[in-house]
Design a protein around this motif. Structure first.
Motif, PDB file in Angstrom:
ATOM      1  N   LEU A   1       0.835  -1.197   0.000  1.00  0.00           N
ATOM      2  CA  LEU A   1       0.000   0.000   0.000  1.00  0.00           C
ATOM      3  C   LEU A   1       0.868   1.245   0.000  1.00  0.00           C
ATOM      4  N   GLU A   2       0.422   2.261  -0.735  1.00  0.00           N
ATOM      5  CA  GLU A   2       1.119   3.545  -0.773  1.00  0.00           C
ATOM      6  C   GLU A   2       0.213   4.614  -0.179  1.00  0.00           C
ATOM      7  N   PHE A   3       0.829   5.569   0.524  1.00  0.00           N
ATOM      8  CA  PHE A   3       0.083   6.645   1.174  1.00  0.00           C
ATOM      9  C   PHE A   3       0.603   7.979   0.648  1.00  0.00           C
ATOM     10  N   VAL A   4      -0.250   8.665  -0.127  1.00  0.00           N
ATOM     11  CA  VAL A   4       0.128   9.907  -0.802  1.00  0.00           C
ATOM     12  C   VAL A   4      -1.048  10.877  -0.708  1.00  0.00           C
ATOM     13  N   ASP A   5      -0.752  12.155  -0.512  1.00  0.00           N
ATOM     14  CA  ASP A   5      -1.817  13.170  -0.535  1.00  0.00           C
ATOM     15  C   ASP A   5      -2.167  13.448  -1.991  1.00  0.00           C
ATOM     16  N   MET A   6      -3.182  12.774  -2.483  1.00  0.00           N
ATOM     17  CA  MET A   6      -3.500  12.804  -3.909  1.00  0.00           C
ATOM     18  C   MET A   6      -4.432  13.940  -4.311  1.00  0.00           C
ATOM     19  N   ASN A   7      -5.113  14.543  -3.339  1.00  0.00           N
ATOM     20  CA  ASN A   7      -5.980  15.683  -3.678  1.00  0.00           C
ATOM     21  C   ASN A   7      -5.573  16.954  -2.937  1.00  0.00           C
ATOM     22  N   PHE A   8      -4.377  16.930  -2.313  1.00  0.00           N
ATOM     23  CA  PHE A   8      -3.750  18.131  -1.762  1.00  0.00           C
ATOM     24  C   PHE A   8      -4.594  18.820  -0.684  1.00  0.00           C
ATOM     25  N   ASP A   9      -5.244  18.003   0.139  1.00  0.00           N
ATOM     26  CA  ASP A   9      -6.056  18.566   1.216  1.00  0.00           C
ATOM     27  C   ASP A   9      -5.375  18.436   2.573  1.00  0.00           C
ATOM     28  N   GLY A  10      -4.113  17.962   2.583  1.00  0.00           N
ATOM     29  CA  GLY A  10      -3.387  17.817   3.834  1.00  0.00           C
ATOM     30  C   GLY A  10      -3.523  16.459   4.481  1.00  0.00           C
ATOM     31  N   PHE A  11      -4.281  15.538   3.862  1.00  0.00           N
ATOM     32  CA  PHE A  11      -4.454  14.189   4.390  1.00  0.00           C
ATOM     33  C   PHE A  11      -3.880  13.188   3.398  1.00  0.00           C
ATOM     34  N   ALA A  12      -3.196  12.177   3.913  1.00  0.00           N
ATOM     35  CA  ALA A  12      -2.663  11.129   3.044  1.00  0.00           C
ATOM     36  C   ALA A  12      -3.787  10.215   2.583  1.00  0.00           C
ATOM     37  N   ASP A  13      -3.740   9.840   1.315  1.00  0.00           N
ATOM     38  CA  ASP A  13      -4.725   8.959   0.714  1.00  0.00           C
ATOM     39  C   ASP A  13      -4.078   7.595   0.451  1.00  0.00           C
ATOM     40  N   LEU A  14      -4.843   6.673  -0.076  1.00  0.00           N
ATOM     41  CA  LEU A  14      -4.427   5.278  -0.193  1.00  0.00           C
ATOM     42  C   LEU A  14      -4.469   4.832  -1.636  1.00  0.00           C
ATOM     43  N   ARG A  15      -3.428   4.090  -2.051  1.00  0.00           N
ATOM     44  CA  ARG A  15      -3.483   3.471  -3.372  1.00  0.00           C
ATOM     45  C   ARG A  15      -2.686   2.165  -3.372  1.00  0.00           C
ATOM     46  N   ILE A  16      -2.991   1.317  -4.370  1.00  0.00           N
ATOM     47  CA  ILE A  16      -2.328   0.037  -4.546  1.00  0.00           C
ATOM     48  C   ILE A  16      -2.223  -0.240  -6.035  1.00  0.00           C
ATOM     49  N   ILE A  17      -1.098  -0.813  -6.457  1.00  0.00           N
ATOM     50  CA  ILE A  17      -0.957  -1.197  -7.866  1.00  0.00           C
ATOM     51  C   ILE A  17      -1.939  -2.330  -8.159  1.00  0.00           C
ATOM     52  N   GLU A  18      -2.722  -2.169  -9.218  1.00  0.00           N
ATOM     53  CA  GLU A  18      -3.733  -3.179  -9.540  1.00  0.00           C
ATOM     54  C   GLU A  18      -3.124  -4.384 -10.249  1.00  0.00           C
ATOM     55  N   SER A  19      -2.153  -4.134 -11.136  1.00  0.00           N
ATOM     56  CA  SER A  19      -1.514  -5.231 -11.864  1.00  0.00           C
ATOM     57  C   SER A  19      -0.229  -4.716 -12.487  1.00  0.00           C
ATOM     58  N   ARG A  20       0.605  -5.628 -12.941  1.00  0.00           N
ATOM     59  CA  ARG A  20       1.827  -5.268 -13.642  1.00  0.00           C
ATOM     60  C   ARG A  20       1.646  -5.649 -15.106  1.00  0.00           C
ATOM     61  N   PRO A  21       1.255  -4.703 -15.950  1.00  0.00           N
ATOM     62  CA  PRO A  21       0.965  -5.029 -17.349  1.00  0.00           C
ATOM     63  C   PRO A  21       2.245  -5.224 -18.153  1.00  0.00           C
ATOM     64  N   ALA A  22       2.080  -5.729 -19.378  1.00  0.00           N
ATOM     65  CA  ALA A  22       3.231  -5.927 -20.253  1.00  0.00           C
ATOM     66  C   ALA A  22       3.808  -4.596 -20.724  1.00  0.00           C
ATOM     67  N   GLY A  23       2.952  -3.592 -20.883  1.00  0.00           N
ATOM     68  CA  GLY A  23       3.406  -2.284 -21.335  1.00  0.00           C
ATOM     69  C   GLY A  23       3.771  -1.380 -20.170  1.00  0.00           C
ATOM     70  N   PRO A  24       4.079  -0.108 -20.461  1.00  0.00           N
ATOM     71  CA  PRO A  24       4.523   0.829 -19.425  1.00  0.00           C
ATOM     72  C   PRO A  24       3.397   1.471 -18.620  1.00  0.00           C
ATOM     73  N   THR A  25       2.154   1.292 -19.046  1.00  0.00           N
ATOM     74  CA  THR A  25       1.038   1.919 -18.348  1.00  0.00           C
ATOM     75  C   THR A  25       0.706   1.130 -17.091  1.00  0.00           C
ATOM     76  N   LEU A  26       0.910   1.748 -15.930  1.00  0.00           N
ATOM     77  CA  LEU A  26       0.750   1.056 -14.651  1.00  0.00           C
ATOM     78  C   LEU A  26      -0.575   1.463 -14.010  1.00  0.00           C
ATOM     79  N   PRO A  27      -1.518   0.537 -13.867  1.00  0.00           N
ATOM     80  CA  PRO A  27      -2.818   0.881 -13.288  1.00  0.00           C
ATOM     81  C   PRO A  27      -2.806   0.814 -11.762  1.00  0.00           C
ATOM     82  N   TYR A  28      -3.477   1.764 -11.128  1.00  0.00           N
ATOM     83  CA  TYR A  28      -3.622   1.811  -9.673  1.00  0.00           C
ATOM     84  C   TYR A  28      -5.098   1.784  -9.305  1.00  0.00           C
ATOM     85  N   ARG A  29      -5.391   1.311  -8.083  1.00  0.00           N
ATOM     86  CA  ARG A  29      -6.667   1.565  -7.432  1.00  0.00           C
ATOM     87  C   ARG A  29      -6.415   2.614  -6.360  1.00  0.00           C
ATOM     88  N   ASN A  30      -7.304   3.605  -6.272  1.00  0.00           N
ATOM     89  CA  ASN A  30      -7.073   4.774  -5.425  1.00  0.00           C
ATOM     90  C   ASN A  30      -8.273   5.058  -4.538  1.00  0.00           C
TER      91      ASN A  30
END
Length: 208
Positions: free
Chosen positions: A85-114
Motif C-alpha cells: 500500500l502507498e500513502f500519498v496526498d493525492m488531492n492536496f487537502d493535507g491528508f494522506a490517501d491510499l493506493r495500490i498497484i492493480e496489476s503489472r501489465p506488459a506495457g509501461p502503463t501502470l494501473p492503480y486503485r485509489n
C-alpha cells in the motif's frame, strides 16, 4: 472488477511498515494511527505478487468503526522492503490517501486503485477519476496530477489535471507522435469546452 467499501505534498511523509500483509500509517503526522490488513492469496505472494481480495482498515487504538474495502482482484507486485500500500496526498487537502498497484501489465502503463481519505467520515472513498489515469504523479507545489500514457509504439502523451470542487478536471496535454524513428511532431493542447484545443505545434528530433 469494482470494489466496494462497507459500513501527503503539504504533509510530512507518512510512515508505514509492513509485516505479514499488515501496514500501519497516519493520514496526518499528529493524527491517529490506522492499521491496514491486506487479505491476499498466500501462494501468489510467494511468487512476488499479492493477489489482494480485500483491505480492512481500523484505528490502531481500537476506537471508531472498522472499514472494509472488498471486491478487489489485484496482482500487486511486491518486494521484501516495499509495502504493497502507498500513502500519498493525492488531492492536496493535507491528508494522506491510499493506493495500490492493480496489476503489472506488459506495457509501461501502470494501473492503480485509489481511495481518498474523507476527514468528515474518517473513511477512505474510492476515486474512479484517479483509477482511470495511468500511474498518476502528484505535484504538491502546483497542486496538479500528472499522468504519462502511451497509445501504440509511436504516440506518447502527458496529461495534467487539477482538482476543482472535488472533481478531477483535465488542464493540459502534451502529445508526441513519431512519423519515423527519431522524428516526431509535438503538440500542446488545453482543455476547453469539453474538448482538447491545440495551442502549439512543432517538429522535433531525438538526440543521438
Amino acid at each position: 472488477m469494482a470494489a466496494s467499501a462497507s459500513v501527503a505534498p503539504r504533509t510530512a511523509p507518512v510512515r508505514a511498515s509492513s509485516a505479514d500483509h499488515l501496514q500501519r500509517a497516519r493520514v496526518q503526522p499528529q493524527g491517529p494511527e490506522f492499521v491496514f490488513r491486506i487479505e491476499a492469496d498466500a501462494a501468489a505472494a510467494d511468487a512476488g505478487v499479492l493477489r489482494v481480495h480485500a483491505i480492512t482498515i481500523e484505528r490502531a487504538d481500537g476506537t471508531g468503526d472498522v472499514q472494509r474495502i472488498d471486491g478487489l482482484d489485484t496482482d500487486t507486485p511486491v518486494a521484501p522492503n516495499l509495502p504493497a500500500l502507498e500513502f500519498v496526498d493525492m488531492n492536496f487537502d493535507g491528508f494522506a490517501d491510499l493506493r495500490i498497484i492493480e496489476s503489472r501489465p506488459a506495457g509501461p502503463t501502470l494501473p492503480y486503485r485509489n481511495w481518498l481519505f474523507d476527514p468528515a467520515s474518517g473513511r477512505f472513498v474510492a476515486s474512479p477519476a484517479l483509477d482511470a489515469l495511468s500511474a498518476p504523479r502528484f505535484d504538491g507545489a502546483r497542486e496538479e496530477v500528472v499522468a504519462d500514457w502511451r497509445d501504440g509504439a509511436a504516440r506518447y502523451g502527458t496529461d495534467t489535471h487539477a482538482w476543482r470542487d472535488g472533481s478531477l478536471l483535465p488542464l493540459r496535454r502534451k502529445l508526441r507522435t513519431y512519423q519515423r524513428p527519431g522524428v516526431y511532431t509535438e503538440t500542446t493542447a488545453r482543455w476547453s469546452d469539453a474538448s482538447w484545443k491545440e495551442v502549439e505545434r512543432h517538429q522535433g528530433q531525438d538526440r543521438p
